[in-house]
Scaffold this motif. Structure first.
Motif, PDB file in Angstrom:
ATOM      1  N   TYR A  57      52.723 -13.205 -37.212  1.00 56.23           N
ATOM      2  CA  TYR A  57      52.051 -12.876 -38.464  1.00 56.23           C
ATOM      3  C   TYR A  57      53.054 -13.015 -39.599  1.00 56.23           C
ATOM      4  O   TYR A  57      54.230 -12.689 -39.449  1.00 56.23           O
ATOM      5  CB  TYR A  57      51.526 -11.435 -38.462  1.00 56.23           C
ATOM      6  CG  TYR A  57      50.131 -11.307 -37.902  1.00 56.23           C
ATOM      7  CD1 TYR A  57      49.076 -10.936 -38.711  1.00 56.23           C
ATOM      8  CD2 TYR A  57      49.877 -11.571 -36.566  1.00 56.23           C
ATOM      9  CE1 TYR A  57      47.786 -10.818 -38.203  1.00 56.23           C
ATOM     10  CE2 TYR A  57      48.599 -11.458 -36.046  1.00 56.23           C
ATOM     11  CZ  TYR A  57      47.565 -11.087 -36.874  1.00 56.23           C
ATOM     12  OH  TYR A  57      46.293 -10.980 -36.366  1.00 56.23           O
ATOM     13  N   LYS A  92      47.026 -14.558 -35.996  1.00 54.37           N
ATOM     14  CA  LYS A  92      45.847 -14.403 -35.140  1.00 54.37           C
ATOM     15  C   LYS A  92      46.082 -13.226 -34.205  1.00 54.37           C
ATOM     16  O   LYS A  92      47.178 -13.098 -33.646  1.00 54.37           O
ATOM     17  CB  LYS A  92      45.593 -15.664 -34.327  1.00 54.37           C
ATOM     18  CG  LYS A  92      45.185 -16.838 -35.185  1.00 54.37           C
ATOM     19  CD  LYS A  92      44.838 -18.039 -34.357  1.00 54.37           C
ATOM     20  CE  LYS A  92      44.438 -19.157 -35.302  1.00 54.37           C
ATOM     21  NZ  LYS A  92      44.014 -20.342 -34.620  1.00 54.37           N
ATOM     22  N   PRO A 109      43.734 -11.568 -41.214  1.00 55.04           N
ATOM     23  CA  PRO A 109      44.352 -11.739 -42.535  1.00 55.04           C
ATOM     24  C   PRO A 109      43.393 -11.572 -43.705  1.00 55.04           C
ATOM     25  O   PRO A 109      43.755 -10.959 -44.715  1.00 55.04           O
ATOM     26  CB  PRO A 109      44.937 -13.148 -42.473  1.00 55.04           C
ATOM     27  CG  PRO A 109      45.259 -13.332 -41.025  1.00 55.04           C
ATOM     28  CD  PRO A 109      44.132 -12.642 -40.299  1.00 55.04           C
ATOM     29  N   GLU A 110      42.165 -12.072 -43.591  1.00 50.43           N
ATOM     30  CA  GLU A 110      41.242 -11.968 -44.726  1.00 50.43           C
ATOM     31  C   GLU A 110      40.906 -10.516 -45.047  1.00 50.43           C
ATOM     32  O   GLU A 110      40.550 -10.197 -46.179  1.00 50.43           O
ATOM     33  CB  GLU A 110      39.970 -12.788 -44.493  1.00 50.43           C
ATOM     34  CG  GLU A 110      39.150 -12.380 -43.291  1.00 50.43           C
ATOM     35  CD  GLU A 110      39.466 -13.161 -42.012  1.00 50.43           C
ATOM     36  OE1 GLU A 110      38.560 -13.257 -41.159  1.00 50.43           O
ATOM     37  OE2 GLU A 110      40.599 -13.659 -41.846  1.00 50.43           O
ATOM     38  N   LYS A 112      49.028 -11.705 -49.338  1.00 51.04           N
ATOM     39  CA  LYS A 112      48.468 -12.763 -48.498  1.00 51.04           C
ATOM     40  C   LYS A 112      49.147 -12.673 -47.130  1.00 51.04           C
ATOM     41  O   LYS A 112      50.328 -12.364 -47.023  1.00 51.04           O
ATOM     42  CB  LYS A 112      48.626 -14.147 -49.124  1.00 51.04           C
ATOM     43  CG  LYS A 112      50.038 -14.532 -49.473  1.00 51.04           C
ATOM     44  CD  LYS A 112      50.096 -15.841 -50.222  1.00 51.04           C
ATOM     45  CE  LYS A 112      51.526 -16.104 -50.662  1.00 51.04           C
ATOM     46  NZ  LYS A 112      51.663 -17.312 -51.424  1.00 51.04           N
ATOM     47  N   SER A 113      48.373 -12.929 -46.121  1.00 52.81           N
ATOM     48  CA  SER A 113      48.908 -12.838 -44.761  1.00 52.81           C
ATOM     49  C   SER A 113      48.291 -13.939 -43.917  1.00 52.81           C
ATOM     50  O   SER A 113      47.307 -14.561 -44.291  1.00 52.81           O
ATOM     51  CB  SER A 113      48.603 -11.459 -44.160  1.00 52.81           C
ATOM     52  OG  SER A 113      47.219 -11.249 -44.077  1.00 52.81           O
ATOM     53  N   SER A 114      48.926 -14.163 -42.768  1.00 56.91           N
ATOM     54  CA  SER A 114      48.394 -15.124 -41.806  1.00 56.91           C
ATOM     55  C   SER A 114      48.759 -14.655 -40.408  1.00 56.91           C
ATOM     56  O   SER A 114      49.724 -13.913 -40.230  1.00 56.91           O
ATOM     57  CB  SER A 114      48.939 -16.532 -42.067  1.00 56.91           C
ATOM     58  OG  SER A 114      50.340 -16.560 -41.889  1.00 56.91           O
TER      59      SER A 114
END
Length: 142
Positions: free
Chosen positions: A46, A39, A25-26, A35-37
């Motif tokens: 996601y 793994k 995400p970064e 913005k995302s999230s």
């Protein structure tokens, strides 16, 4: 019948740098999302947030560290919902060959054609991000 978008291009970066840029995400936030999230693990969810209106979700459908990363859309708009997009990459004499695909579009409508163009612009942004460290402000991306 389904339709697909394909883009192949070379990036002068390591396979790990490419994998991180398309899966963490970064890094996604530096060339694609607001913005995302998530793994990079099998079946991990996601969140791809572009705006309050475009706040989408997907699952990791394929992950091979430093080789492949694919996401299957689960909550987006009607055109994107049945689709899967991802990256496969391999080392070559100039860095790495990146093979991008966005498959299973149900129609070759205007949205499909627009997304193909936008992906080309965004993938060029990914290339510039990795090769030159350029981060285009979100509001100036495709």
């Amino acid at each position: 019948m389904s339709y697909s978008i394909f883009h192949n291009f070379v990036i002068k970066a390591s396979l790990k740098e490419i994998f991180d840029a398309v899966s963490l995400p970064e890094h996604l936030n530096n060339w694609w999302t607001l913005k995302s999230s998530g793994k990079p693990e099998p079946n991990s969810e996601y969140n791809l947030n572009f705006t309050d209106t475009y706040n989408w979700y997907c699952l990791v459908s394929k992950v091979k560290p430093n080789k492949s990363f694919h996401l299957k859309m689960t909550q987006s708009d009607a055109d994107w919902n049945p689709t899967t997009f991802g990256f496969d990459f391999e080392k070559n004499e100039n860095g790495a060959l990146v093979k991008f695909s966005h498959v299973n579009w149900q129609e070759a409508n205007n949205h499909f054609k627009h997304c193909s163009f936008c992906w080309a612009l965004l993938l060029n942004g990914l290339k510039n991000y990795l090769e030159k460290g350029i981060v285009v402000p979100f509001e100036n991306r495709a």
